[in-house]
Write a protein that holds these residues in place. Structure first.
Motif, PDB file in Angstrom:
ATOM      1  N   LEU A  49       4.645  33.974  -4.431  1.00  0.00           N
ATOM      2  CA  LEU A  49       4.662  32.592  -4.903  1.00  0.00           C
ATOM      3  C   LEU A  49       4.427  32.530  -6.407  1.00  0.00           C
ATOM      4  N   LEU A  50       3.486  33.319  -6.888  1.00  0.00           N
ATOM      5  CA  LEU A  50       3.167  33.326  -8.315  1.00  0.00           C
ATOM      6  C   LEU A  50       4.367  33.781  -9.144  1.00  0.00           C
ATOM      7  N   LEU A  51       5.071  34.792  -8.682  1.00  0.00           N
ATOM      8  CA  LEU A  51       6.259  35.263  -9.391  1.00  0.00           C
ATOM      9  C   LEU A  51       7.319  34.171  -9.469  1.00  0.00           C
ATOM     10  N   LEU A  52       7.454  33.397  -8.414  1.00  0.00           N
ATOM     11  CA  LEU A  52       8.438  32.318  -8.400  1.00  0.00           C
ATOM     12  C   LEU A  52       8.037  31.164  -9.316  1.00  0.00           C
ATOM     13  N   LEU A  53       6.731  30.989  -9.511  1.00  0.00           N
ATOM     14  CA  LEU A  53       6.234  29.854 -10.275  1.00  0.00           C
ATOM     15  C   LEU A  53       6.021  30.159 -11.757  1.00  0.00           C
ATOM     16  N   TYR A  54       6.343  31.387 -12.170  1.00  0.00           N
ATOM     17  CA  TYR A  54       6.286  31.748 -13.590  1.00  0.00           C
ATOM     18  C   TYR A  54       7.680  32.093 -14.084  1.00  0.00           C
ATOM     19  N   ASP A  55       8.049  31.537 -15.222  1.00  0.00           N
ATOM     20  CA  ASP A  55       9.352  31.820 -15.812  1.00  0.00           C
ATOM     21  C   ASP A  55       9.405  33.271 -16.288  1.00  0.00           C
ATOM     22  N   ASP A  56      10.478  33.974 -15.904  1.00  0.00           N
ATOM     23  CA  ASP A  56      10.578  35.403 -16.213  1.00  0.00           C
ATOM     24  C   ASP A  56      10.610  35.687 -17.713  1.00  0.00           C
TER      25      ASP A  56
ATOM     26  N   VAL B 118       4.828  44.839 -12.763  1.00  0.00           N
ATOM     27  CA  VAL B 118       5.749  43.770 -12.367  1.00  0.00           C
ATOM     28  C   VAL B 118       5.824  42.706 -13.463  1.00  0.00           C
ATOM     29  N   LEU B 119       4.677  42.374 -14.044  1.00  0.00           N
ATOM     30  CA  LEU B 119       4.595  41.437 -15.162  1.00  0.00           C
ATOM     31  C   LEU B 119       4.062  42.164 -16.390  1.00  0.00           C
TER      32      LEU B 119
ATOM     33  N   LYS C  91       8.383  42.083 -16.202  1.00  0.00           N
ATOM     34  CA  LYS C  91       8.633  43.434 -16.714  1.00  0.00           C
ATOM     35  C   LYS C  91       9.560  44.189 -15.771  1.00  0.00           C
ATOM     36  N   ASP C  92       9.345  44.025 -14.482  1.00  0.00           N
ATOM     37  CA  ASP C  92      10.208  44.602 -13.458  1.00  0.00           C
ATOM     38  C   ASP C  92      10.460  43.521 -12.415  1.00  0.00           C
ATOM     39  N   ALA C  93      11.631  42.904 -12.462  1.00  0.00           N
ATOM     40  CA  ALA C  93      11.925  41.742 -11.613  1.00  0.00           C
ATOM     41  C   ALA C  93      12.608  42.114 -10.301  1.00  0.00           C
ATOM     42  N   GLN C  94      12.588  43.384  -9.938  1.00  0.00           N
ATOM     43  CA  GLN C  94      13.306  43.822  -8.741  1.00  0.00           C
ATOM     44  C   GLN C  94      12.758  43.163  -7.475  1.00  0.00           C
ATOM     45  N   HIS C  95      11.431  43.183  -7.314  1.00  0.00           N
ATOM     46  CA  HIS C  95      10.843  42.570  -6.116  1.00  0.00           C
ATOM     47  C   HIS C  95      11.098  41.065  -6.098  1.00  0.00           C
ATOM     48  N   GLU C  96      10.907  40.426  -7.226  1.00  0.00           N
ATOM     49  CA  GLU C  96      11.141  38.976  -7.297  1.00  0.00           C
ATOM     50  C   GLU C  96      12.592  38.647  -6.951  1.00  0.00           C
ATOM     51  N   ALA C  97      13.521  39.473  -7.375  1.00  0.00           N
ATOM     52  CA  ALA C  97      14.932  39.248  -7.062  1.00  0.00           C
ATOM     53  C   ALA C  97      15.160  39.285  -5.555  1.00  0.00           C
TER      54      ALA C  97
END
Length: 226
Positions: A7-14, A110-111, A130-136
């Motif tokens: 959820l946190l990854l989705l709620l922060y702009d990459d 990841v960030l 930093k690594d957006a693979q999981h978020e993707a």
């Protein structure tokens, strides 16, 4: 990854490393995600109608460690809170939670913790990807559910319900042609039998806590301006 971390990854702009929504919504949503995870793990529950405990109150079922320090810290906090309304515990559950999760994600690569200063004076930390693979992968699962209509698993449905409660689904899934259809599908999932009733109630409790906090802050602002 915890549901709260997804959820946190989705709620922060990459790129900017800034949150796309403010407090208390973001922090209470993270607390709600932890409550959902503990419910899915069988650690806590929210009483339903006809149970010995009063309906809508917290039940603590198992206080043995989960193996995750973030979850275990919150489980320990809840251990003596049985019988309370979950919405009244969101503030305690959310305390330092965002910082803990951001730091963990940075430690995992990841960030990235991008430290700077506002106006050259006030220290601030941004958290770009930093690594957006999981978020993707998380986003792909979300889009399959929201845009293609596939059946969500419990984790994805939890994320949809939390994002819907925050009213940020179009901010997360930004390339949908029909925003109304997107929000309609998110609402449909949130209200469907995607998980145990207690898990859905956990989302409702988070939303109730956010609403109460917003009303309280608005009332304070009105009183301060009169």
């Amino acid at each position: 990854m915890l549901i709260a971390e997804d959820l946190l990854l989705l709620l922060y702009d990459d790129e900017s490393g800034k949150p796309i929504t403010g407090s208390p919504g973001l922090d209470y949503a993270l607390a709600g995600a932890v409550l959902i995870e503990l419910t899915l793990l069988g650690k806590v529950d929210i009483a339903g109608a006809g149970e010995a405990a009063k309906e809508g109150r917290l039940k603590v079922l198992d206080t043995s460690p989960t193996g995750d320090p973030v979850l275990d810290e919150r489980l320990a906090l809840l251990a003596d809170k049985a019988g309370q309304k979950p919405k009244n515990l969101m503030g305690k559950l959310s305390k330092k939670l965002r910082d803990q999760l951001l730091q963990r994600l940075a430690e995992r690569g990841v960030l990235e913790a991008d430290k700077g200063k506002v106006l050259g004076l006030f220290p601030v930390t941004r958290w770009p990807a930093k690594d957006a693979q999981h978020e993707a992968q998380v986003r792909a699962a979300l889009e399959n559910v929201l845009k293609l209509g596939t059946q969500p698993d419990e984790r994805t449905a939890s994320l949809v319900a939390l994002l819907n409660a925050l009213n940020v689904v179009p901010k997360v899934v930004t390339d949908a042609v029909d925003k109304r259809a997107l929000k309609r599908r998110a609402k449909e999932i949130s209200e469907s039998d995607w998980a145990a009733e207690a898990v859905r109630r956990a989302v409702q409790e988070m939303q109730a806590a956010v609403t109460a906090a917003i009303v309280a802050s608005s009332t304070a602002a009105t009183a301060g301006g009169s």
